[in-house]
Design an enzyme around this catalytic site. Structure first.
Site, PDB file in Angstrom:
ATOM      1  N   ASN A  90      -9.084   1.587   9.914  1.00 17.26           N
ATOM      2  CA  ASN A  90      -8.308   1.294  11.119  1.00 17.26           C
ATOM      3  C   ASN A  90      -8.944   1.956  12.330  1.00 17.26           C
ATOM      4  O   ASN A  90      -9.451   1.305  13.233  1.00 17.26           O
ATOM      5  CB  ASN A  90      -6.867   1.758  10.932  1.00 17.26           C
ATOM      6  CG  ASN A  90      -5.937   1.332  12.054  1.00 17.26           C
ATOM      7  OD1 ASN A  90      -4.734   1.427  11.947  1.00 17.26           O
ATOM      8  ND2 ASN A  90      -6.460   0.832  13.170  1.00 17.26           N
ATOM      9  N   THR A  91      -8.951   3.281  12.344  1.00 13.21           N
ATOM     10  CA  THR A  91      -9.399   4.026  13.517  1.00 13.21           C
ATOM     11  C   THR A  91     -10.833   3.697  13.909  1.00 13.21           C
ATOM     12  O   THR A  91     -11.158   3.624  15.105  1.00 13.21           O
ATOM     13  CB  THR A  91      -9.253   5.533  13.268  1.00 13.21           C
ATOM     14  OG1 THR A  91      -7.917   5.812  12.850  1.00 13.21           O
ATOM     15  CG2 THR A  91      -9.555   6.321  14.530  1.00 13.21           C
ATOM     16  N   ALA A 148      -9.914   5.434   4.291  1.00 12.47           N
ATOM     17  CA  ALA A 148      -9.889   6.591   5.209  1.00 12.47           C
ATOM     18  C   ALA A 148     -11.254   7.260   5.309  1.00 12.47           C
ATOM     19  O   ALA A 148     -11.961   7.432   4.318  1.00 12.47           O
ATOM     20  CB  ALA A 148      -8.845   7.621   4.811  1.00 12.47           C
ATOM     21  N   GLY A 149     -11.600   7.629   6.539  1.00 12.98           N
ATOM     22  CA  GLY A 149     -12.802   8.404   6.794  1.00 12.98           C
ATOM     23  C   GLY A 149     -13.992   7.626   7.297  1.00 12.98           C
ATOM     24  O   GLY A 149     -14.964   8.216   7.774  1.00 12.98           O
ATOM     25  N   LYS A 169       0.854  -1.186   0.000  1.00 19.89           N
ATOM     26  CA  LYS A 169       0.000   0.000   0.000  1.00 19.89           C
ATOM     27  C   LYS A 169       0.892   1.238   0.000  1.00 19.89           C
ATOM     28  O   LYS A 169       1.715   1.425   0.899  1.00 19.89           O
ATOM     29  CB  LYS A 169      -0.922   0.023   1.213  1.00 19.89           C
ATOM     30  CG  LYS A 169      -1.825   1.266   1.208  1.00 19.89           C
ATOM     31  CD  LYS A 169      -2.533   1.491   2.526  1.00 19.89           C
ATOM     32  CE  LYS A 169      -3.218   2.855   2.510  1.00 19.89           C
ATOM     33  NZ  LYS A 169      -3.768   3.225   3.821  1.00 19.89           N
ATOM     34  N   GLY A 204      -8.650   9.027   9.827  1.00 13.58           N
ATOM     35  CA  GLY A 204      -8.953   9.076  11.257  1.00 13.58           C
ATOM     36  C   GLY A 204     -10.067  10.013  11.653  1.00 13.58           C
ATOM     37  O   GLY A 204     -10.330  10.194  12.841  1.00 13.58           O
TER      38      GLY A 204
END
Length: 343
Positions: free
Chosen positions: A295-296, A273-274, A186, A247
């Site tokens: 992830n977050t 993301a997001g 990635k 995040g």
């Protein structure tokens, strides 16, 4: 060499004095490391793992020894049921690798590796992103991600988290390939620290160089159909537009451009993301995306394990809804009950 038969070197930025005549493999063993599980850079040149038992450590050498850790800034710290027709096998393929789960999860921000591993299991993910960081040579007993998430069972996707120029990203992934042997990676090259938006000029440059070196980069990018097509043209094997800043948990902010990227791409498209909750993951899949990376949203949930299971269900529900084809939108009401035979 000194009169006491030692040499002075630097290992991961730390000065050390070691016995003269050691090979890099012997030095790694003395540090409590398994040579087969690390990658070594000697004086800015990668040392092939096959030669670690032959290359001697010399006075003044500067060594970087790396392995896989959880991604981001915190390195230590069920399938849908229902009718058989709805759950028939549905796989996706990237760079010749076929997967069943369309959810990719990160390995940062968890309280420890054990929680991370439990979340991966609950999510059903077959791919995890991992950051490449220096081996902790000062603590031989420090846990390693590979002790909790088996790379023989779960595909590791090395990423370039924290890289702000093409050179850093390329160097990181060269080390990652030496450490794990995977070409599927990635790529993300960030523009600045406040928004963590990608620098597309540097990203395109890095993608082209890595592709020419045999890497298969899955690329984090802006939600721009033109930029996405340019990445594909220089060798990206998957396009990974952000849904919102990394995040942030804001969910997909521009569904139109994500849909345009999906329609124009001939490689997999994954929202990266997001995502904040399961409905965001479902929304991404309903747009026709091949998968979602997060992830977050899982790691910072009050119950990460439960949220991982929710994300699994959200991705599966969104994918099935996309395949089923949603009803058309109408300006006015249309009764679902027939008017004929009305009492």
């Amino acid at each position: 060499m000194n009169s006491d038969n030692t040499v002075s070197i630097r290992v991961n930025g730390e000065h050390r004095r070691i016995t003269a005549g050691l090979t890099i493999a012997q030095l790694a063993a003395d540090l409590g490391l398994v040579p087969e599980k690390v990658a070594v850079e000697r004086n800015l040149e990668i040392v092939p793992r096959s030669t670690l038992g032959e290359v001697m450590v010399e006075d003044g050498d500067e060594l970087e020894i790396v392995h896989f850790v959880g991604g981001g800034d915190h390195p230590v710290a069920g399938g849908g049921g229902g009718h058989a027709h709805a759950v028939k096998p549905d796989t996706w393929t990237v760079a010749g690798n076929t997967f069943t789960s369309r959810l990719i999860v990160g390995t940062g921000k968890y309280k420890d590796f054990a929680q991370n591993a439990a979340a991966v299991e609950a999510s059903g993910a077959e791919i995890v992103t991992v950051a490449v960081r220096r081996v902790n040579v000062l603590d031989r007993n420090a846990p390693m991600l590979t002790d909790f998430i088996d790379p023989k069972k779960i595909t590791y996707l090395p990423n370039t988290a924290g890289c702000f120029d093409a050179e850093s990203a390329i160097r990181t992934l060269r080390l990652a390939r030496e450490a794990g042997g995977w070409d599927l990676v990635k790529l993300e090259v960030l523009g600045e620290a406040k928004t963590l938006y990608p620098d597309m000029v540097e990203t395109l440059r890095a993608c082209e160089i890595l592709s020419n070196e045999g890497f298969k980069p899955m690329v984090y990018c802006v939600d721009d159909p033109i930029a996405a097509k340019r990445l594909e043209n220089v060798g990206a094997v998957a396009i990974m537009p952000l849904g919102a800043p990394i995040g942030s948990g804001l969910g997909i902010q521009n569904r139109v451009t994500i849909r345009l990227i999906v329609e124009g791409a001939s490689v997999p498209v994954l929202v990266d993301a997001g995502v904040g909750t399961a409905s965001d993951a479902a929304a991404a899949m309903e747009l026709g995306c091949d998968g979602v990376l997060m992830n977050t949203a899982i790691a910072e949930a009050k119950d990460p394990i439960l949220m991982a299971a929710a994300m699994k269900a959200g991705v599966e529900a969104g994918r099935m809804a996309y395949l089923a084809g949603r009803m058309g939108k109408r300006l006015y009401a249309d009764p679902s009950s027939p008017l004929s035979g009305l009492i």
